[in-house]
Design an enzyme around this catalytic site. Sequence first.
Site, PDB file in Angstrom:
ATOM      1  N   ASP A   1      -1.147   1.621  -7.702  1.00 57.62           N
ATOM      2  CA  ASP A   1      -1.628   1.468  -6.337  1.00 57.62           C
ATOM      3  C   ASP A   1      -1.219   2.721  -5.546  1.00 57.62           C
ATOM      4  O   ASP A   1      -0.410   3.543  -6.006  1.00 57.62           O
ATOM      5  CB  ASP A   1      -1.095   0.182  -5.692  1.00 57.62           C
ATOM      6  CG  ASP A   1      -2.019  -0.296  -4.561  1.00 57.62           C
ATOM      7  OD1 ASP A   1      -2.806   0.525  -4.047  1.00 57.62           O
ATOM      8  OD2 ASP A   1      -1.951  -1.481  -4.184  1.00 57.62           O
TER       9      ASP A   1
HETATM   10  C1  NOJ Z   1      -3.650  -0.125  -1.345  1.00 57.58           C
HETATM   11  C2  NOJ Z   1      -4.160  -1.491  -1.696  1.00 57.58           C
HETATM   12  O1  NOJ Z   1      -3.082  -2.323  -2.078  1.00 57.58           O
HETATM   13  C3  NOJ Z   1      -5.188  -1.501  -2.802  1.00 57.58           C
HETATM   14  O2  NOJ Z   1      -5.721  -2.792  -2.912  1.00 57.58           O
HETATM   15  C4  NOJ Z   1      -6.252  -0.479  -2.528  1.00 57.58           C
HETATM   16  O3  NOJ Z   1      -7.245  -0.548  -3.517  1.00 57.58           O
HETATM   17  C5  NOJ Z   1      -5.603   0.883  -2.477  1.00 57.58           C
HETATM   18  N1  NOJ Z   1      -4.648   0.909  -1.392  1.00 57.58           N
HETATM   19  C6  NOJ Z   1      -6.594   2.017  -2.299  1.00 57.58           C
HETATM   20  O4  NOJ Z   1      -7.115   2.012  -1.034  1.00 57.58           O
END
Ligand code: NOJ
Length: 751
Positions: A283
């Site tokens: 993430d």
């Molecule tokens: C953080 C989020 O937890 C995730 O779900 C998302 O896809 C990513 N950022 C990218 O934006």
Amino acid sequence: MKKLMNLALPIMCIGASFANADAIENRIDVLLETMTIDQKVGQLALRDFGTYSAEQLPELKAQIRRGEVGGFLNVSFSSVDDNAFAELQKIAVEESPQGIPLIFGQDVIHGYETIFPIPLGQAASWNPELVKKGARIAAKEATTDGIRWTFAPMIDISHDPRWGRIAETLGEDPYLASVLGVAMTMGFQTDDPTRPDAMAASAKHFIGYGAAEAGRDYNAAYIPEARLRDIFLPPFKAAVDAGLMTIMSSYNTLNDIPATANKHALKTILRDEWGFDGFVVSDWNAVMEMLPHGFARDAKHAAELSANAGIDFEMYTDTYQKFLPELIEEGKFTEAKLDQAVRHMLRIKMRLGLWDNPYPRGNRDTVILSDEHRQAAREAARESFVLLKNDNSVLPLNKEAKIALVGPLANVPHEQLGTWIYNGDKKDSVSLVPALEQYLGGNESFTFVKGLEYSRDTSTQNFNKAVEAAQQADVIVYVGGEESILSGEGHSRADIALPGAQQELVKALSETGKPLVTVIMAGRPIELGPVLDQSDAIMMAWHPGTMAGPALVDVLYGDYSPVGRLPITWPKGEGQIPIYYNRMATGRPATEDNYTLIGDIEQGVFQHAPGNSSNHLDYGHEPEFPFGFGLTYSDVDYSNLVIPSSRVALGETIRASATVKNTGKVQTTEVVQLYIRDLVGTRTRPIRELKGFQRVTLAPGESQAIHFELPTEALAFHNQNMEKVTEPGDFELWIAKDAASGLKGRFTVYE
Ligand code: NOJ
């Protein structure tokens, strides 16, 4: 020179040889031979284009030219250039040493520019075809910009509506989330991901993110292994089995190990047990967040931990680029592991056919927000609405009735879109006010008064105007709930009642004595409190997306009967959380006639006199509305449960059927649900588990026999040795409208 000559062949043949998995692996072998360590590590770098300034672009482009970038996220809403896809790709394809195309990813979560209901709303449709279609349309739109990879489906299981990201989930149930998660995955990927309008899906977040303690986002999760395997992992396993291409790890710690460095999840379960062969992305910033977690000493240690645990693609941060080469030299990481990670990346790029179709394709002008897409969004929105209450059939509304439309969310095109709508624009969305104007043909049969400026507004100064309008109307339609920003990432609430002065406004409206219809737009179930009694009808609309207004008109006026069913248990208040229907049996279950409420206790009574059962003195033991619940404008009767053979051998199939009859006056769609309970197990078993459902549309008076077939493997769970087994014994079975009712039968599984 030798290197460059070697390259011509693989690059030309890669796309054409997609059909042959061996050919892909051979091409990867050849490519890997030509790549330096830096170029290999470069494939593992996922850069966030949205974070670059104009001044940084020349150096970024130089990195692509050197083969040191694997892909980008967030190109389409960069402040520097939101149309850089082709330009960046051209550098990678034409000027980098191996010509390996970049992969462009983004959060295309519930639509791209045509916004569909938030995923929790889509889940309320219990309609896999509709969910699949929504994902297909999102992919068609996003790929016109060159985005071939989405960070969806989000298939975290959560039992906590305080958690803001519950809005993004497909509900609390592992079976429902599996069915819908696979549908969404296939909608994005299709059976042929080389299609220029297909996207690789990324199931997220692996794993346990939805179990954040107290529903506070990013918080620690504690999940015992059997529960992880029986409740949290099944939607991911189902998606992997269906051909899921990528997975995103989660921010949380799971049993004190950050998911970003969790070898048990990323290696043992995902690779060794499930045989997942796509890539795993971290993430955003999660690798570096192992420092504040207190798990990594510094950036280099973070790279070592996550690379060794099996994170292939590092999102946003650059610890791999900075430290993997030296970690290899120091023997803390190996080139073989690096090659493996690069192989995962190249495999997915090849399966997407990026060598044949590296550039954006498709005609934006005819695809984006096309009539067909808007119509599909409207259908999806109306199927997501859940009718929770409808006393005296106040709904559907009569077209002749004079309406007072009140509320902070009745005419806010932005707020109806929900969380994660990078490319959605309020200028494209239709709210209830213009939709009603159009439907009622401007005959002035409705008055609109906001009452509150926005959902958190605490000022009561406009209540008088709202009440006046209500007094002159035949019926009041109140549209409130939560603005988009009150759910989603980082937006958890401890108090899930209607925010601001909404409860007071609903009370004031109800005191007019006029029939009151409350429509809630929100990213989570809301504690209704007094609003439940004060409203004659309540409809949960979630955040319905671009076409919220027309879809609400369709359902409020009865052109369509509501079909949505709760994909999540609706609590009376936060005190009941965590709440979910498939909870474990207790030794002292509360039953209809065995529980105590606070008002029933006599003063000074002996401690045990009121009886001890598992309930709350103030809320009792039932939720406000059970999982699977939803009313329609008709009535459906369930009868004649038949289990033709109530003894089945292990490995065989249980059959059960029931007759459902539409006893109402309008056509209706019933979601017929199949639940079981394993009565005795070597671990305690849930009091009910969803094992199947069927949607059936019935004309007035029509009846149909609904047949279910359930192989005994579907009854399996993880025993004390972590083996997945079906244990012979007695089971209960329900064919039901929801998790709290139904026709009940029994069967026995024998060895
Ligand atoms: C953080 C989020 O937890 C995730 O779900 C998302 O896809 C990513 N950022 C990218 O934006």
